[in-house]
Design a protein around this motif. Structure first.
Motif, PDB file in Angstrom:
ATOM      1  N   GLU A  30       0.824  -1.207   0.000  1.00 13.14           N
ATOM      2  CA  GLU A  30       0.000   0.000   0.000  1.00 13.14           C
ATOM      3  C   GLU A  30       0.861   1.262   0.000  1.00 13.14           C
ATOM      4  OE1 GLU A  30      -3.213   0.153  -0.419  1.00 13.14           O
ATOM      5  OE2 GLU A  30      -3.560  -2.008  -0.319  1.00 13.14           O
ATOM      6  N   ASN A  34       1.264   4.025  -2.993  1.00 17.90           N
ATOM      7  CA  ASN A  34       1.000   5.452  -2.800  1.00 17.90           C
ATOM      8  C   ASN A  34       2.158   6.294  -3.335  1.00 17.90           C
ATOM      9  OD1 ASN A  34      -1.498   5.151  -1.663  1.00 17.90           O
ATOM     10  ND2 ASN A  34      -0.797   5.314   0.463  1.00 17.90           N
ATOM     11  N   LYS A  80      -7.770  10.342  -5.340  1.00 22.40           N
ATOM     12  CA  LYS A  80      -7.700   9.656  -6.632  1.00 22.40           C
ATOM     13  C   LYS A  80      -9.020   9.440  -7.357  1.00 22.40           C
ATOM     14  CE  LYS A  80      -3.551   7.884  -4.724  1.00 22.40           C
ATOM     15  NZ  LYS A  80      -2.913   6.766  -4.027  1.00 22.40           N
ATOM     16  N   GLY A  94      -3.891   2.943  -5.950  1.00 18.44           N
ATOM     17  CA  GLY A  94      -4.818   2.978  -4.818  1.00 18.44           C
ATOM     18  C   GLY A  94      -6.034   3.775  -5.223  1.00 18.44           C
ATOM     19  N   ALA A  99      -6.177   2.762   2.962  1.00 20.15           N
ATOM     20  CA  ALA A  99      -4.937   2.139   3.414  1.00 20.15           C
ATOM     21  C   ALA A  99      -4.366   2.843   4.636  1.00 20.15           C
ATOM     22  CB  ALA A  99      -3.930   2.111   2.279  1.00 20.15           C
TER      23      ALA A  99
HETATM   24 MG    MG Z   1      -3.210   3.939  -1.349  1.00 27.62          MG
END
Ligand code: MG
Ligand code: ADP
Length: 603
Positions: A30, A34, A80, A94, A99
């Motif tokens: 994760e 990112n 996002k 992601g 997360a």
């Molecule tokens: Mg993420």
């Protein structure tokens, strides 16, 4: 019963964390994703005690300002996606915005970040409160430190494996991420020891070789594209096949995924270049319109649903098969090529022609010889009906005289048979050790198959004395059903309830006892059962492999020089010379280098 209450956000996070954070490796996935989404060019990962004590991921990406850095820890806060339309067009890794929130609910976490324009900021979480502080100076980017994984959920901590096992998971996650993101530099430290220091690489191939240097010269490029997808990547040379499935990587839109259909397509593409219990090495990257896949089906996003699995299967299978065939045949031709210095062709034969044309001519003559020579000495129980061609039969019955008459330039003058089973020959600084049965099986398989494809039938020979073969009840139905197919292959029989009378067999078969191979035929029929169109090809190929096996020179059979040379030359003409139709290897190459190392002439 207890009354219904809303769960506290922290508890919701803990439940969600169970889905996202399975073990330290999932935290790394994760965090690194990112960093990739934040356009980092360098990512450095430090872990201690299998990541259970410490995980630190530092990047030089875009960073966050104070407000965003605080928001980042709130569940479903993400930069996002903004609407459900975006869900269909996910380009970042992601998108759930859970997360960081999840990780902060199961471990202690610290974030230090800076954008190009804002001051650095430090975020700490204490007693479920998000605290913001002015951070120490730093370059643009983000570092996240995670400590004491699952300390907040002791029940989960119990399920963690030893540090070593957890580190293995980290390594596997790291490699997937580092492989597909070749343009990003990656560092990995374990307990303060540098494990990987990977420079940014323009080409994927370079990154693969940084990680797996033994694959040098052993990667075969795969590429295909049409309007719905783009396929790229590499498959390993069959000599790199492994006993395990490590070094198999599939990515869809840069996401590492597991997909049984894709793995199967690749495996099927290797065909007979893969032995039982062997697994190929590959890195396959697919790019598909995000609208055509659903990445949302797995919480950890390592499975994907495709709109058209069939088409993907076909494309991958064909790309692998074609790339492999092309590489193997050109490789063999290249290696067998005789250059000026080490010419094996006697000077008397050399005219003004170039060497290549002499070779071509010799090859032509050899195949001419194979096609025209008829069976001269029938085996005891065999009467030839059609004047067909048994490749090996012809070869075994040729005499040196015919060979001389055809004036074949010996391509392989240095060829030695050992144990009446292997042929050793020297080609261009390499020693080739060839299994004579496997080689002949490969030759016969390809020739028989192409003949069957062309004529839709194989020539047969009548047995002098028909052979009675016992059959099981279960075989009766499939024999009845496949009688005409078997007839086309050259087997003609009368079927009774518990036995059959075999009258004719394929002409090229040289085995003396029909019972031996008929058993194999029955097993193949049993395996495939009722033939449906698609399966028929597979079954016929299997039958042809059985026929080829029993048409071939055996291990333990002494061969004449010219037979050895013809065998090697015919092998050179095969599409897949490296393995027999059952997947056993045909050629073992020993380089001069290896010899010299063994004799300590070289280190
Ligand atoms: Mg993420
Ligand atoms: P997601 O990645 O699904 O959006 P996360 O919880 O992983 O959710 O991250 C939340 C948000 O925090 C991201 O959308 C991003 O805006 C920000 N973020 C997280 N890590 C970084 C990073 N390394 N650099 C810049 N921004 C980051």
């Amino acid at each position: 019963m207890n009354s219904i209450r809303l769960l506290s956000p922290n508890l919701i996070n803990k439940i969600a964390a169970g889905e996202v954070v399975e073990r330290p490796a999932s935290i790394i996935k994760e965090l690194v994703e990112n960093s990739i989404d934040a356009k980092a060019k360098h990512i450095s990962i430090k872990v201690e005690k299998g990541g259970i004590n410490l995980i630190e991921v530092a990047d030089d990406g875009v960073g966050m300002n104070t407000q965003d850095a605080k928001l980042a820890f709130i569940q479903h806060a993400t930069s996002k996606i903004y609407s459900d339309k975006d869900l269909k067009n996910i380009f970042t890794l992601g998108f759930r915005g859970e997360a960081l929130a999840s990780i902060s609910s199961i471990a202690s976490i610290k974030l230090h970040t800076k954008t190009t324009t804002d001051d650095p900021v430090l975020i700490l979480i204490e007693n479920e409160q998000i605290l913001t502080k002015a951070g120490p100076g730093r370059n643009r980017g983000t570092s996240i430190i995670v400590q004491d994984v699952f300390s907040k959920i002791p029940a989960r901590k119990k399920f963690l494996k030893s540090d070593n096992v957890e580190f293995k998971h980290i390594l596997s996650t790291f490699l997937k991420l580092a492989l597909i993101n070749n343009k990003i530099g990656f560092k990995l430290y374990n307990n303060n020891k540098s494990i990987y220091d990977l420079q940014p690489r323009e080409e994927l191939e370079q990154r693969i070789l940084d990680i797996y240097p033994n694959l040098k010269d052993k990667l075969i490029n795969i590429s295909y594209s049409d309007k719905s997808m783009k396929l790229s990547g590499f498959i390993g040379h069959p000599s790199m096949n492994r006993k395990d499935k490590q070094q198999q990587y599939i990515f869809v839109n840069s996401r590492p995924i597991n997909d049984i259909a894709i793995s199967q397509a690749i495996k099927t593409g290797y065909g007979t270049n893969l032995m039982h219990n062997q697994h190929p090495v590959y890195l396959i990257a697919l790019e598909i319109d995000p609208e055509k896949i659903d990445v949302n089906i797995h919480p950890r996003k390592n499975e994907i649903r495709f709109d058209d699995t069939q088409q993907i299967f076909r494309t991958i299978f064909n790309s692998v098969r074609i790339a492999l065939e092309k590489r193997l045949s050109s490789e063999l031709k290249e290696r067998f090529k005789v250059n000026d210095k080490e010419s094996l062709i006697p000077s008397t034969v050399v005219t003004n022609d170039t060497k290549a044309t002499i070779q071509e001519r010799s090859l032509k003559k050899l195949s001419y010889l194979n096609k025209k020579t008829e069976l001269s000495i029938p085996s005891p129980n065999i009467l030839t009906k059609d004047k067909g061609i048994g490749f090996t039969k012809a070869l075994l019955n040729q005499t040196q005289e015919i060979f001389d008459k055809a004036q074949i330039a010996p391509l392989f003058t240095k060829a030695l048979q050992v144990f009446n089973t292997y042929i050793i020959t020297e080609i261009k600084n390499q020693v080739y050790i060839v299994d004579q049965h496997a080689a002949d099986e490969r030759i016969n398989y390809e020739k028989t198959k192409s003949r069957f494809q062309k004529h839709k039938t194989l020539p047969s020979q009548r047995l002098l004395i028909p052979e009675q073969i016992q059959i099981e009840k279960v075989d009766y139905a499939s024999l009845l059903e496949n009688k005409s197919m078997l007839f086309k292959l050259g087997f003609e029989f009368d079927l009774k309830s518990n036995h059959l009378i075999l009258n004719s067999i394929p002409e090229m078969i040289i085995s003396k006892k029909p019972t031996d191979y008929f058993q194999e035929i029955l097993i193949s029929l049993g395996e495939y059962g009722k033939i449906i169109d698609k399966e028929e090809n597979k079954l016929i190929n299997k039958m042809i492999a059985t026929i080829a096996c029993h048409s071939s020179i055996r291990a333990g059979q002494e061969l004449e020089d010219f037979q050895i040379r013809t065998l090697l030359t015919n092998l050179l003409e095969c599409k897949q010379p490296y393995s027999c139709p059952h997947g056993r290897p045909v050629i073992w190459v020993l380089t001069k280098d290896e010899l010299e190392k063994n004799f300590k002439r070289k280190t």
